[in-house]
Design a protein around this motif. Sequence first.
Motif, short mmCIF file in Angstrom:
data_model
loop_
_atom_site.label_atom_id
_atom_site.label_comp_id
_atom_site.label_asym_id
_atom_site.label_seq_id
_atom_site.Cartn_x
_atom_site.Cartn_y
_atom_site.Cartn_z
N LEU A 303 0.79 -1.33 -0.14
CA LEU A 303 -0.03 0.05 0.00
C LEU A 303 0.82 1.35 -0.02
N LEU A 304 1.79 1.31 0.97
CA LEU A 304 2.65 2.45 1.01
C LEU A 304 3.28 2.73 -0.17
N THR A 305 4.05 1.68 -0.90
CA THR A 305 4.92 2.02 -2.05
C THR A 305 3.93 2.47 -3.14
N ILE A 306 2.79 1.62 -3.39
CA ILE A 306 2.22 2.30 -4.48
C ILE A 306 1.30 3.57 -4.36
N MET A 307 1.17 3.78 -3.09
CA MET A 307 0.71 5.07 -2.90
C MET A 307 1.88 6.43 -3.13
N GLY A 308 2.91 5.93 -2.89
CA GLY A 308 3.96 6.75 -3.28
C GLY A 308 3.95 7.18 -4.52
N PHE A 309 3.94 6.06 -5.56
CA PHE A 309 4.09 6.33 -6.91
C PHE A 309 2.78 6.94 -7.22
N ASN A 310 1.68 6.85 -6.90
CA ASN A 310 0.39 7.27 -6.91
C ASN A 310 0.40 8.85 -6.70
N LEU A 311 0.89 9.22 -5.35
CA LEU A 311 1.20 10.67 -5.01
C LEU A 311 2.00 11.42 -5.97
N PHE A 312 2.99 10.89 -6.29
CA PHE A 312 4.07 11.63 -7.24
C PHE A 312 3.52 11.79 -8.47
N GLY A 313 2.72 10.75 -9.20
CA GLY A 313 2.24 10.77 -10.23
C GLY A 313 1.18 11.82 -10.28
N ASP A 314 0.33 12.04 -9.44
CA ASP A 314 -0.68 12.92 -9.30
C ASP A 314 0.01 14.36 -9.31
N GLY A 315 1.00 14.69 -8.44
CA GLY A 315 1.44 15.85 -8.30
C GLY A 315 2.34 16.38 -9.96
N LEU A 316 2.71 15.20 -10.33
CA LEU A 316 3.32 15.51 -11.72
C LEU A 316 2.21 16.03 -12.85
N GLN A 317 1.27 15.14 -12.65
CA GLN A 317 0.04 15.47 -13.66
C GLN A 317 -0.46 16.91 -13.44
N ASP A 318 -0.60 17.32 -12.09
CA ASP A 318 -1.01 18.67 -11.83
C ASP A 318 -0.01 19.84 -12.45
N ALA A 319 1.25 19.48 -12.07
CA ALA A 319 2.41 20.23 -12.74
C ALA A 319 2.25 20.41 -14.34
N LEU A 320 1.89 19.33 -14.96
CA LEU A 320 1.77 19.35 -16.15
C LEU A 320 0.55 20.03 -16.82
N ASP A 321 -0.59 19.98 -16.07
CA ASP A 321 -1.83 20.16 -16.45
C ASP A 321 -2.21 21.84 -16.52
N PRO A 322 -2.40 22.37 -17.70
CA PRO A 322 -2.49 23.73 -17.92
C PRO A 322 -3.95 24.39 -17.21
N ARG A 323 -4.79 23.41 -16.96
CA ARG A 323 -5.88 23.91 -16.23
C ARG A 323 -5.82 24.16 -14.82
N ILE A 324 -4.84 23.37 -14.34
CA ILE A 324 -4.58 23.75 -12.86
C ILE A 324 -3.86 25.00 -12.59
N ASP A 325 -2.99 25.40 -13.55
CA ASP A 325 -2.43 26.50 -13.70
C ASP A 325 -3.10 27.72 -13.60
N ASN A 326 -4.12 27.97 -14.03
CA ASN A 326 -5.09 29.09 -14.25
C ASN A 326 -5.41 29.34 -12.71
N LEU D 140 -7.39 7.65 -2.74
CA LEU D 140 -5.87 7.32 -3.02
C LEU D 140 -5.62 6.13 -2.38
N ILE D 141 -6.19 5.91 -1.06
CA ILE D 141 -5.78 4.41 -0.29
C ILE D 141 -6.57 3.44 -1.42
N GLY D 142 -7.72 3.64 -1.63
CA GLY D 142 -8.37 2.72 -2.53
C GLY D 142 -7.69 2.19 -3.77
N VAL D 143 -7.05 3.20 -4.59
CA VAL D 143 -6.27 2.67 -5.82
C VAL D 143 -5.03 1.99 -5.54
N SER D 144 -4.44 2.36 -4.29
CA SER D 144 -3.05 1.72 -3.79
C SER D 144 -3.05 0.34 -3.28
N THR D 145 -4.16 -0.02 -2.92
CA THR D 145 -4.37 -1.31 -1.93
C THR D 145 -4.69 -2.43 -2.96
#
Lengths: 326, 377, 452, 332
Positions: A303-326, D140-145
Amino acid sequence: MATTEGQLGDGEEPQVGWRHTLAQVRNDPTARFGLYIIAIATSVAIFSAVDANLSRLTLGAYHDYTIGEWLPVLENPETLPPPGEMQTYQPPVFAEGGSWDNPLGTDQSGRDYLSRIIYGARISMAVGFFATFLGLTGGVAIGAVAGYYGGWIDDVLMRFVEIIYSIPALVLVIVFTVFVSGGNPDVIYAILGVGIATVPVFSRIIRSRVLSVREMDYVEAARAAGVTDRNIIRRHIIPNSFAPVLVYATLQIGFAILIVAGLSFLGYGAQPPTPDWGQMLNHAHGQMHVNPWMSIWPGVAILLTIMGFNLFGDGLQDALDPRIDN
Amino acid sequence: MSNETILEVDGLKTHFYTEQGVVRAVDGVSFDVREREIVGIVGESGAGKSVATTSILRLIEEPGQIVDGEITYRDLTIVGFEEQDDGTLTPREAMLSNREMRDQVRGNEIAIIFQDPMESLNPVYSVGHQVTEFIELNRELSGGDARQEAIDMLREVGIPEPENRFDDYPHEFSGGMRQRVLIAMALGCRPTLIIADEPTTALDVTVEGQILDLVKDLQTKYGTSFIWVTHDMGIVAEICDRVNVMYLGEIVEQGPVDDIFHDTKHPYTQKLLESIPRPDRTVTELDPIAGTMPSAINPPRACRFHTRCPDARVACTEVEPRFVAVGNDADGDGDEHEGEHNDHRTACIKYDDVGYWDSVPLEKVGDRDIQYVGDRS
Amino acid sequence: MSGGTADEGVATGETLMEVDGMSKYFQSEGGFLASLRGAADVKAVDDVTFDIKKGETLALVGESGCGKSTLARTILQLHRPTEGSIRFKGTDLTDLSSREIRPLRQDMQMVFQDPHSSLNPRLKVGQIIEEPMKAHDMYDAAGRRERAEKLLESVGLEAAHYHRYPHEFSGGQRQRVNLARAFSTDPEIIMCDEPTSALDVSVQAQVLNVMKRLQDEFGVTYLFISHDMSVVRYVADRVAVMYLGHVAELAEKEALFENPKHPYTRALLDSIPVPDPRSTGERGTLAGDVPSPTNPPSGCRFRTRCPKLIQPGTYDVTREELADDAAGAALQSYDLDEPTWRNVIGFVRAVDRRSFTLENVEDSPDAVRAFLDERFFAGSTPSGEPADVIDDAARLLAEERWDEAADHLRTTFEEPSICAARRPAYVLEEDVEEERFVACHLYRDSETDSSH
Amino acid sequence: MTLLRYTIRRILQAIPVLIGISFITFVLVNALPGDPVAIMLEGQEVDQETIEAVERRYGLDRPFHERFVTYMLGLIQGDLGYSFHRDMPVSTLMWIRLGPTLLLVISAFVFALVTAVPLGVLAAKRRNEPTDHVSRIIALIGVSTPSFWIGIMLILIFAVWLGWLPSGRLVYPWRDPAHYGFDGRLELYYQTIRHLLLPMVALGTLQMATIMRIERSSMVESLQEEYVQLARAYGVPERTILRKHAFRSAQLPIITIVGLNLSTALGGAVLIETVFEINGMGRLLIQSIQQLDYQVVMGVTIVLATIFVIGVIITDISYAYVDPRVSYGDRD
């Protein structure tokens, strides 16, 4: 002419360039948190893979050493103390009968559960990275060719991708590992299998991206200017199609880890005595009524490992998404 | 022109609080709308035209906020502030609640038409359903009556066979037809005022012509007032009675359409008119405004146009221009609207006694057609 | 300083490019099933002929979907034409393979409409401007850079902008970068596809002025695509007006604006709001929508909306002549006076577009006829055969058979017209030597050369 | 009319895909390095004769293409081969095992939709408020578990520790209540639900989390559409805007994702059926792999892929139904 920041740009287009993206990610607390988890998991994976003594401990050769005992061993590997008595199925420290020697208890062979979980990061991370790399490479090749050339090439390639996608990834990976390995499933086959199973998503993403980039005026301008196809793909298509794919790759590493955990859980991933979270859960499942805590830790690790990747991926997506920029 | 004033906007300020800073999109704008007239708001993109009009319906969204000013519609206070002892502004008690805005103003008194007819209709509901919904909501009509009214309005705006097209979806209509639907929607609610935000910009010229004719006809028939937002001086000349020229969040000149075109006072309006290629005569050389519009985050000090103004003097960077009445009988036709109120006003210190003429002209930098001078703090 | 192919003796004012009978059809829907269904082609550009003279600005105007952008892209061979030839300095581009065309692209560049999507966001402005030079191996790296910086200054930017990314520029500045890129290879001709229509008026004027100055400086030829008649009037030397894939009229700018011959040109000019509240000319409007390019009207494509549709029988067209053009169109002729004819056509279109309702009219044919008389024919009611047809139509309308009524009226009044039967194409001799192309049968008698 | 045409077109398009699936499965199981006979007889002392006998029994002595054609001809007639381990036709086996898997997967999607859609809408409405943050963390927890771990945890908590719910096997609602010794239909259904609850949540959590994320972002986007602004400008109450104007078009990506995620859910079912000892297709797959009953492995793979293809067709048609713009033509 003087140029102020405000005079230039009209905010419609996102900032581009890796430096900007990284700055955005740095500013995003969730992405940063994800990055920390990934960094820890990666270094644990590399560290545990490199240290031969730790490996031996966790692999079972010196299975009855406790956490307390192997720390001095790491400092001075030559002076391994003699093996003590095997203590199987020790409960974790907070349960009755547990001790700090094995904070998370021991497994069926008396091996320290915490060190096996730490060591398990190696397989997960390796599978995550390599399988995703394979899927990415294959997917980008297929998707870029299909998207850029279109026509029947596109039709054929995309139908192929659709067929692969139709077989549920886990089923595909199981069948692949079992039958292609000739009945001797191993992590290598798992990596290959997951790589193949993730080709479709990557090729779809890159294709749709290429399709829209191909329609951009700057591509047409390059063509009108007489730039060769090869240079158009190299200078215009790929650099502008790749960013979203990279974001997706980050998320896909998590998915690959998930699949391989399932595969190992069913007994077709990493084979004992290699420590692997899914495989540990497989054993723990049988011990559920007697030693319930064994089921908890590997799952938390996944759970923790995958969550790490998901969190980072979400952050990266936000950083690249023009809609969030505005 | 003795028509009653129905809408008054006074000192409106709408700011956007972004990460880069406070965007002063509308920064102290005043104008009014009378019964049965078409008031134009004209300016280039980024001038704050749309923000000003959306503020009237209080539809500004985060991170935007109306921070100051008064908007009064007849006897309703749409926006109103009072100063507290500590100097902060708080909404006045008379200011309508959101619920009152919804029930008493939006749709039934003031309706709006957006620029893009493609985006303004919900793709998953039929056109008739959408028109009916708004009519039913804003006029006390039963479902069946509202439907009939919707059909009548669709016919009124020139949709052929409205009964048959009632259940068609937006994607089955052309751009011009969709804009007609939106007009039907607006008029169907029988508002007193319609805000038209660049309603013909996305359309072809011939279709634009059709829509302008339609609006003129229907405006006469229903006696609706319009605020017409546009960047096209041709449309302004064509349909507006009075005009407000906006630049960088402020109105720089306002007055009857004839005065704006033929007795132009503000250098920005002047230059804007000189920038337009003409369809009716061959111009050999256009004389455009130099440079680009500065950022609304850090607008130039004092007169905001001074960075691009050909007539700019040092005083322009120091003195905040006031609105001054400049109406005179320039066209010599015995202008009838001068008697009652002097409508033609401009915010340029050339017409104010604050030392412009004694001041030194601003030095021009660069030899190309972009000149950008002065304050960039 | 020009690299690659040198001018092959095309002097200013001589023909640089000849487009002859060029068509470009697109498949309206891709895929195997679509071809099974026999989906019709979109005739984006259909049989277009004109030439471009060296050093001039030829403007191509028309409303969206008229095919003007496709035309420019087809000339550049970004699309391969379905039919026809395009000769550039004597070479027929349609004969060449993509590989053979590539070196010629040095002489033909393009400027795009959208300042945002026309510059690759990941390249620096300098790299963007140098790309075409690189593609044609012009200069060495230092030479390219020097030229890029010089061009930046020529378009009104600064040499220091070489290292900036597109997102740091405003829309107008990006269009200047676009111009710099187009001029980098010192081309003969530049296709400008609505280069200023995404810009604000004041910025538009700046960019237009830069374009004019560059043309004087480099002697380049522009094909200037626009939907804005005012802009065209400012920049063009000659103007081609397009409607639904056809060129409706092509003339010298002044002649076209002051004396438009084609009814469509006239309508287009009339519908533009003039930026002057004292402008006396009443703005005219054109009714109806543009027909679908998959199934365009026969003959003159404008005829379904044309206010000057010619009455059948006005010209003596023989049955044989017509047989080629419109099979089955009954040859009829009427002799209505002009106002009556206009009323009839107004009525035909009103039925076709269903722009009126019979809701408040009794269902009897007589009542309908009376209503129609009042609404459409007040003053000049047709008599004789046309009156019978209108009676028929009234009967059909009374039974709410609108489609049949419309069909009946169209086949009687519109389709026998020469406008529906034949595609018009006339070259007129204007005052002195200028030739003028008008695709309208109104000028059938005044043509000088019918070989077109 | 056009919807019907679209349906027919979508079904026709699926045919080559189904053929391709069969081919790939056949290749995977038959032609790659692992020789099925060798695998099957691994560890046993066998002579050449036995090997040949086994090969003949499975038709493995014939060339590959011939075997494939035979297999495909069988497939068209609904014949998926014969399981010698279980001594019954594979297709019969499939019919028996299909029910539990479909019951599990469909209930998991119902669970996911019922929870995710309202939560997603709520999160979008209260963007950047606590509700939103909480729902995002849940997602987030749901997609990671891993689903099987959730299954194990649920069993631990609700079956082992609390003893509230049964820890495994399903009660099939289509069976005769007497089979289980229940009093009547009502008790049967009650028990069905009790047994289904844990595996449904275990399998549905990932779907719930995915759908919740998409619902949220889709609603956020939808709420910024110009037609929603227009509804606001016409005084439509905020609740109606949320429920009607923004909601419907925001469901389009959900429909797509439900179709595509069917693949993940079917894969997940393999794990969940193992954890909960449910005799569905997934468990059958694992058992036959262990027994190297390769006809059954092929059968299960093809049937699961076919379910996915059918599911995607159904969602595509629902999409066309909700979005009038898709009468026919490609959506990509």
